[in-house]
Motif scaffolding. Structure first.
Motif, PDB file in Angstrom:
ATOM      1  N   MET A 106       1.167  -1.558   0.041  1.00 36.12           N
ATOM      2  CA  MET A 106       0.395   0.061  -0.089  1.00 36.12           C
ATOM      3  C   MET A 106       1.012   1.621   0.032  1.00 36.12           C
ATOM      4  O   MET A 106       0.362   2.234  -0.626  1.00 36.12           O
ATOM      5  CB  MET A 106      -0.606  -0.199   1.278  1.00 36.12           C
ATOM      6  CG  MET A 106      -2.007  -1.549   1.410  1.00 36.12           C
ATOM      7  SD  MET A 106      -2.784  -0.895  -0.088  1.00 36.12           S
ATOM      8  CE  MET A 106      -3.985   0.144   0.422  1.00 36.12           C
ATOM      9  N   ILE A 107       1.430   0.982   0.533  1.00 37.59           N
ATOM     10  CA  ILE A 107       2.808   2.519   0.621  1.00 37.59           C
ATOM     11  C   ILE A 107       4.602   1.156   0.042  1.00 37.59           C
ATOM     12  O   ILE A 107       4.660   0.606   0.479  1.00 37.59           O
ATOM     13  CB  ILE A 107       3.408   3.390   1.470  1.00 37.59           C
ATOM     14  CG1 ILE A 107       3.406   2.703   3.543  1.00 37.59           C
ATOM     15  CG2 ILE A 107       1.846   3.900   2.454  1.00 37.59           C
ATOM     16  CD1 ILE A 107       3.716   3.311   4.919  1.00 37.59           C
ATOM     17  N   LYS A 108       5.261   2.503  -0.319  1.00 32.44           N
ATOM     18  CA  LYS A 108       6.268   2.138  -0.820  1.00 32.44           C
ATOM     19  C   LYS A 108       7.434   2.003   0.495  1.00 32.44           C
ATOM     20  O   LYS A 108       7.697   3.605   0.955  1.00 32.44           O
ATOM     21  CB  LYS A 108       7.038   2.743  -2.071  1.00 32.44           C
ATOM     22  CG  LYS A 108       5.995   2.286  -2.825  1.00 32.44           C
ATOM     23  CD  LYS A 108       5.681   1.354  -4.073  1.00 32.44           C
ATOM     24  CE  LYS A 108       4.532   0.959  -4.794  1.00 32.44           C
ATOM     25  NZ  LYS A 108       4.105   0.082  -4.901  1.00 32.44           N
ATOM     26  N   PRO A 109       8.479   1.054   0.863  1.00 30.89           N
ATOM     27  CA  PRO A 109       9.212   1.772   1.830  1.00 30.89           C
ATOM     28  C   PRO A 109      10.692   1.952   1.679  1.00 30.89           C
ATOM     29  O   PRO A 109      10.526   2.502  -0.124  1.00 30.89           O
ATOM     30  CB  PRO A 109       9.662  -0.036   2.076  1.00 30.89           C
ATOM     31  CG  PRO A 109       8.996  -0.606   0.768  1.00 30.89           C
ATOM     32  CD  PRO A 109       8.423  -0.220   0.202  1.00 30.89           C
ATOM     33  N   ASP A 110      10.880   3.023   1.777  1.00 27.33           N
ATOM     34  CA  ASP A 110      12.118   4.091   1.489  1.00 27.33           C
ATOM     35  C   ASP A 110      13.070   3.383   0.622  1.00 27.33           C
ATOM     36  O   ASP A 110      14.051   3.380   0.065  1.00 27.33           O
ATOM     37  CB  ASP A 110      12.937   4.934   2.589  1.00 27.33           C
ATOM     38  CG  ASP A 110      11.405   5.951   2.639  1.00 27.33           C
ATOM     39  OD1 ASP A 110      10.936   6.407   1.748  1.00 27.33           O
ATOM     40  OD2 ASP A 110      11.710   6.292   4.330  1.00 27.33           O
ATOM     41  N   SER A 111      13.446   2.047   2.086  1.00 22.37           N
ATOM     42  CA  SER A 111      14.812   1.416   1.699  1.00 22.37           C
ATOM     43  C   SER A 111      14.343  -0.342   2.580  1.00 22.37           C
ATOM     44  O   SER A 111      13.175  -0.256   3.095  1.00 22.37           O
ATOM     45  CB  SER A 111      16.108   1.984   2.167  1.00 22.37           C
ATOM     46  OG  SER A 111      16.019   1.821   3.170  1.00 22.37           O
ATOM     47  N   GLY A 112      14.742  -1.142   2.163  1.00 18.54           N
ATOM     48  CA  GLY A 112      14.892  -2.603   3.201  1.00 18.54           C
ATOM     49  C   GLY A 112      13.982  -3.660   1.931  1.00 18.54           C
ATOM     50  O   GLY A 112      13.707  -2.699   0.869  1.00 18.54           O
ATOM     51  N   SER A 113      14.266  -4.375   2.508  1.00 18.44           N
ATOM     52  CA  SER A 113      13.545  -5.485   1.422  1.00 18.44           C
ATOM     53  C   SER A 113      11.744  -6.615   2.239  1.00 18.44           C
ATOM     54  O   SER A 113      12.071  -6.491   3.256  1.00 18.44           O
ATOM     55  CB  SER A 113      14.200  -6.322   0.607  1.00 18.44           C
ATOM     56  OG  SER A 113      15.071  -7.085   1.703  1.00 18.44           O
ATOM     57  N   VAL A 114      11.377  -7.217   1.525  1.00 17.96           N
ATOM     58  CA  VAL A 114      10.978  -7.612   1.707  1.00 17.96           C
ATOM     59  C   VAL A 114      10.391  -9.002   1.315  1.00 17.96           C
ATOM     60  O   VAL A 114      10.225  -9.115  -0.077  1.00 17.96           O
ATOM     61  CB  VAL A 114       8.895  -7.246   1.602  1.00 17.96           C
ATOM     62  CG1 VAL A 114       8.270  -8.048   2.554  1.00 17.96           C
ATOM     63  CG2 VAL A 114       8.768  -5.175   2.464  1.00 17.96           C
ATOM     64  N   GLN A 115      10.131 -10.124   2.044  1.00 18.13           N
ATOM     65  CA  GLN A 115      10.263 -11.596   1.217  1.00 18.13           C
ATOM     66  C   GLN A 115       9.382 -12.431   1.562  1.00 18.13           C
ATOM     67  O   GLN A 115       8.889 -12.578   3.589  1.00 18.13           O
ATOM     68  CB  GLN A 115      11.074 -12.302   1.477  1.00 18.13           C
ATOM     69  CG  GLN A 115      12.754 -11.759   1.040  1.00 18.13           C
ATOM     70  CD  GLN A 115      13.426 -12.797   0.589  1.00 18.13           C
ATOM     71  OE1 GLN A 115      13.893 -13.640   1.203  1.00 18.13           O
ATOM     72  NE2 GLN A 115      14.698 -12.218  -0.323  1.00 18.13           N
ATOM     73  N   LEU A 116       8.445 -12.407   0.687  1.00 15.52           N
ATOM     74  CA  LEU A 116       6.916 -13.237   0.374  1.00 15.52           C
ATOM     75  C   LEU A 116       7.215 -14.442   0.920  1.00 15.52           C
ATOM     76  O   LEU A 116       7.719 -15.617  -0.858  1.00 15.52           O
ATOM     77  CB  LEU A 116       5.658 -13.129   0.537  1.00 15.52           C
ATOM     78  CG  LEU A 116       4.747 -14.046   0.566  1.00 15.52           C
ATOM     79  CD1 LEU A 116       4.028 -13.452   1.905  1.00 15.52           C
ATOM     80  CD2 LEU A 116       3.778 -13.024   0.054  1.00 15.52           C
ATOM     81  N   ARG A 117       7.587 -15.645   1.751  1.00 13.73           N
ATOM     82  CA  ARG A 117       7.464 -17.163   1.484  1.00 13.73           C
ATOM     83  C   ARG A 117       9.593 -17.430   0.671  1.00 13.73           C
ATOM     84  O   ARG A 117       9.564 -18.150  -0.620  1.00 13.73           O
ATOM     85  CB  ARG A 117       7.249 -17.842   0.228  1.00 13.73           C
ATOM     86  CG  ARG A 117       5.660 -18.471   1.590  1.00 13.73           C
ATOM     87  CD  ARG A 117       4.636 -18.831   0.410  1.00 13.73           C
ATOM     88  NE  ARG A 117       3.416 -19.946   1.046  1.00 13.73           N
ATOM     89  CZ  ARG A 117       3.506 -20.141   1.689  1.00 13.73           C
ATOM     90  NH1 ARG A 117       4.158 -20.820   3.072  1.00 13.73           N
ATOM     91  NH2 ARG A 117       1.744 -20.431   2.468  1.00 13.73           N
ATOM     92  N   GLY A 118      10.144 -16.360   0.869  1.00 17.25           N
ATOM     93  CA  GLY A 118      11.335 -16.916   0.094  1.00 17.25           C
ATOM     94  C   GLY A 118      11.601 -15.634  -0.955  1.00 17.25           C
ATOM     95  O   GLY A 118      13.096 -15.955  -1.775  1.00 17.25           O
ATOM     96  N   ARG A 119      10.591 -15.223  -1.548  1.00 19.51           N
ATOM     97  CA  ARG A 119      10.054 -14.636  -2.316  1.00 19.51           C
ATOM     98  C   ARG A 119      10.398 -12.588  -2.464  1.00 19.51           C
ATOM     99  O   ARG A 119       9.946 -12.615  -1.527  1.00 19.51           O
ATOM    100  CB  ARG A 119       9.026 -15.148  -3.726  1.00 19.51           C
ATOM    101  CG  ARG A 119       8.329 -14.614  -5.195  1.00 19.51           C
ATOM    102  CD  ARG A 119       7.511 -15.468  -4.918  1.00 19.51           C
ATOM    103  NE  ARG A 119       7.101 -14.240  -6.478  1.00 19.51           N
ATOM    104  CZ  ARG A 119       5.983 -15.255  -7.016  1.00 19.51           C
ATOM    105  NH1 ARG A 119       4.754 -15.993  -6.284  1.00 19.51           N
ATOM    106  NH2 ARG A 119       5.901 -15.045  -8.052  1.00 19.51           N
ATOM    107  N   ASP A 120      11.239 -12.041  -3.188  1.00 18.87           N
ATOM    108  CA  ASP A 120      10.844 -10.841  -3.046  1.00 18.87           C
ATOM    109  C   ASP A 120       9.997  -9.670  -3.877  1.00 18.87           C
ATOM    110  O   ASP A 120      10.032  -9.853  -4.816  1.00 18.87           O
ATOM    111  CB  ASP A 120      12.386  -9.445  -3.390  1.00 18.87           C
ATOM    112  CG  ASP A 120      13.110  -8.688  -2.892  1.00 18.87           C
ATOM    113  OD1 ASP A 120      11.983  -7.759  -2.551  1.00 18.87           O
ATOM    114  OD2 ASP A 120      13.868  -8.574  -2.791  1.00 18.87           O
ATOM    115  N   ILE A 121       9.053  -9.116  -3.041  1.00 18.76           N
ATOM    116  CA  ILE A 121       7.734  -8.553  -2.931  1.00 18.76           C
ATOM    117  C   ILE A 121       8.193  -7.456  -2.989  1.00 18.76           C
ATOM    118  O   ILE A 121       6.763  -6.339  -2.302  1.00 18.76           O
ATOM    119  CB  ILE A 121       6.729  -9.423  -2.596  1.00 18.76           C
ATOM    120  CG1 ILE A 121       6.915  -8.951  -0.728  1.00 18.76           C
ATOM    121  CG2 ILE A 121       6.342 -10.827  -2.810  1.00 18.76           C
ATOM    122  CD1 ILE A 121       6.034  -9.217  -0.301  1.00 18.76           C
ATOM    123  N   THR A 122       9.384  -6.884  -2.691  1.00 16.16           N
ATOM    124  CA  THR A 122       9.734  -5.346  -2.259  1.00 16.16           C
ATOM    125  C   THR A 122       8.942  -4.592  -3.342  1.00 16.16           C
ATOM    126  O   THR A 122       8.876  -4.566  -4.810  1.00 16.16           O
ATOM    127  CB  THR A 122      10.970  -4.862  -2.219  1.00 16.16           C
ATOM    128  OG1 THR A 122      11.577  -5.671  -1.329  1.00 16.16           O
ATOM    129  CG2 THR A 122      11.081  -3.705  -1.396  1.00 16.16           C
TER     130      THR A 122
END
Ligand code: ADP
Ligand code: MG
Length: 254
Positions: free
Chosen positions: A63-79
């Motif tokens: 819903m909002i974009k992070p400034d930095s860093g990453s998000v992984q859903l079940r090992g998949r990068d969804i940032t």
């Protein structure tokens, strides 16, 4: 893959963030947050008001974009994926403030949640009977099936939260994130929500519950992360969290 017994099984991550950061002006709402939530569990994210829970939630769900860093859903990068793409990857969500369609009926709200092809299809009643049946069954599960013909705007706040929860569940997401499902909801409805979450978890749904209500979280969650000022200060089971001096300090200022 070898089968593991429950006692030796190592819980795997469903959601991991690495130094996730989001600022609003000078406010570091989420500040280099690196956390892991576990597959198959009821996970909790708690923290004082303003500690960044909703912002974290919004970054993870696109819903909002992070400034930095990453998000992984079940090992998949969804940032930085778009919200609909993240939803298609299996992450269902609810909002801290209800998002129902006020002038639609309760049943209609459930049906739009499964994304009919066009609004015309939907208004023309082209939903398969099975979808309507499923919607009714889900309404019964959340306890508002007697209200199917009421307009959403006529429901109490707690009933609207139940409707939103029901509509989130209509697409059968394997991973559900709920932002303050108990906020503003009366105790008997909170109990209903707790029972439902536990049942769905038994059936295989993973949860991440963002809540202000410590009692609910302590009662429900297998794995809890505590936020303060946009970053985790403690992680563990309810017992571990409740006796952590940093948590007591963040909540009680002791
Ligand atoms: N859209 C926004 N614009 C400016 N500041 C925001 C915005 N959203 C959140 N904040 C600020 O970020 C901090 C974290 O807020 P939030 O994520 O809503 O915390 P929580 O959900 O834990 O109460 C707060 O200081 C809040 O005022
Ligand atoms: Mg919030």
């Amino acid at each position: 893959m070898t089968e593991q017994t429950p006692t030796t099984a190592v819980a795997t991550s469903i959601l991991t963030t690495d130094r996730l950061t989001k600022s609003f002006g000078g406010v570091h709402a989420v500040n280099e947050a690196s956390v892991t939530f576990l597959d198959g569990k009821i996970n909790g994210l708690i923290g004082p008001n303003g500690s960044g829970k909703t912002t974290f939630f919004n970054c993870v769900t696109g819903m909002i974009k992070p400034d930095s860093g990453s998000v992984q859903l079940r090992g998949r990068d969804i940032t930085r994926w778009a919200p609909h793409k993240i939803a298609r990857a299996g992450l269902g969500r609810s909002f801290q403030l209800c998002r129902t369609f006020p002038r639609m009926t309760v049943l209609e709200n459930m049906l739009v949640a499964v994304q009919p092809h066009t609004l015309g299809d939907y208004l023309g009643g082209s939903h398969a009977p099975s979808t309507v049946e499923r919607a009714r069954a889900m309404l019964a599960r959340v306890g508002i099936d007697h209200l199917e013909n009421a307009e959403a705007r006529d429901l109490s706040y707690g009933q609207q939260k139940l409707l939103e929860l029901g509509s989130t569940l209509m697409s059968d997401p394997p991973f559900v994130m709920l932002d303050e499902p108990a906020g503003g909801v009366n105790p008997s409805l909170i109990e209903r929500i707790a029972v439902l979450i536990r049942e769905l978890n038994d059936e295989g749904t993973t949860f991440l519950i963002v809540e202000h209500n410590m009692d609910l979280i302590m009662k429900l969650c297998d794995h809890i992360v505590v936020f303060d000022r946009g970053a985790p200060i403690a992680t563990g089971t309810a017992d571990v969290i409740q006796s952590d001096p940093r948590v007591l300090e963040a909540y009680l200022g002791v």
